[in-house]
Write a protein that holds these residues in place. Structure first.
Motif, PDB file in Angstrom:
ATOM      1  N   TYR A 177       0.965  -1.151   0.091  1.00  0.00           N
ATOM      2  CA  TYR A 177      -0.005  -0.076  -0.091  1.00  0.00           C
ATOM      3  C   TYR A 177       0.964   1.335  -0.012  1.00  0.00           C
ATOM      4  O   TYR A 177       0.569   2.157  -0.623  1.00  0.00           O
ATOM      5  N   LEU A 197      -5.801  -0.231   4.227  1.00  0.00           N
ATOM      6  CA  LEU A 197      -5.089  -0.207   5.230  1.00  0.00           C
ATOM      7  C   LEU A 197      -5.773  -0.242   6.970  1.00  0.00           C
ATOM      8  O   LEU A 197      -5.447  -0.751   7.807  1.00  0.00           O
ATOM      9  N   PRO A 248       1.106   4.334   5.011  1.00  0.00           N
ATOM     10  CA  PRO A 248       0.742   3.346   5.946  1.00  0.00           C
ATOM     11  C   PRO A 248       0.620   3.865   7.493  1.00  0.00           C
ATOM     12  O   PRO A 248      -0.493   3.384   8.158  1.00  0.00           O
TER      13      PRO A 248
END
Length: 259
Positions: free
Chosen positions: A48, A90, A236
């Motif tokens: 991510y 996330l 993140p």
């Protein structure tokens, strides 16, 4: 005469979820928990992080190669506007860790469709705000001096108006998006309930939200300073911290732990 179920159904629309009041510096605790989440799910965080890095990286290099640095400010605001929506994956990773599960990429991607009407409706709302910002930025750009090497005084009108408009939009978006994506991902509520609950939570925890927004600003700025490569870790981290902030602030009927 309408049934009781009908009345209850309508009374649930656009309600405001209760919230807790957290300490002013709670954001630092959320960030500490986010670091733990990154250590527990390093591969997913990296995946991510790379995706999130590609967007600001394109902004930076577009500005460099076209020699048009004026695009950085509006593009950065646009990135801040749409970022919360893409962080949903996330949030799911952090939620799975909280429940003691092993997070997977497929599960996190499916989370974007857990409440499709609400989540994508909110994405459209942010996109509309982004388009409005881009149009306003184009208008403000008309105030930029047409000659080379303008002085700061000559730039004052351009900078002042741009800062005011951008600031108002950022504050508005922060208030409506601080907890809205998390609420809609975890609970099947309508978009107005999520937005109203987010705004109320930000208002109730004003001092904590100032600190949290400052953390976001500093980390995002650091990401751009590093040529956007820092977003591999920063995005993140901010997403996980946002999830822990949501758990700490928005009340649930059953007490939950986010440690």
């Amino acid at each position: 005469m309408p049934s009781t179920n009908t009345i209850d159904k309508h009374s649930e629309f656009a309600r405001c979820l209760e919230c807790n009041k957290v300490s002013t510096f709670a954001a630092f605790h959320w960030l500490a928990l986010a670091f733990k989440d990154m250590a527990r799910a390093p591969i997913l965080s990296l995946i991510y992080g790379i995706v999130f890095t590609l967007i600001p990286l394109a902004i930076v290099y577009f500005a460099v190669f076209t020699d048009s640095y004026l695009v950085v400010l509006p593009a950065s605001v646009a990135f801040a506007l749409i970022g919360p929506v893409f962080a949903v994956g996330l949030y799911d990773v952090a939620w799975e860790l909280e429940k003691g599960h092993t997070p997977t990429l497929s599960h996190s991607l499916k989370s974007m469709f857990r409440n499709p009407v609400g989540e994508w409706g909110f994405a459209i709302l942010l996109m509309v705000i982004m388009i409005i910002w881009m149009r306003l930025a184009a208008i403000v750009h008309a105030l930029y001096p047409s000659y080379a090497n303008p002085t700061f005084e000559e730039l004052s009108a351009f900078l002042t108006l741009g800062t005011i408009i951008g600031g108002i939009l950022l504050v508005t978006v922060f208030a409506i998006s601080a907890f809205t994506p998390q609420i809609m991902m975890e609970r099947r509520v309508d978009i107005m309930t999520a937005v109203m609950s987010s705004m109320n939570a930000v208002k109730t925890n004003f001092s904590a939200m100032i600190v949290w927004s400052a953390c976001i600003f500093i980390l995002v700025a650091l990401g751009f300073v590093t040529g956007a490569t820092g977003f591999i870790v920063i995005m993140p981290l901010l997403s996980y911290a946002s999830w822990h902030g949501y758990i700490a602030v928005i009340k649930t009927k059953k007490a939950r732990s986010y440690e």
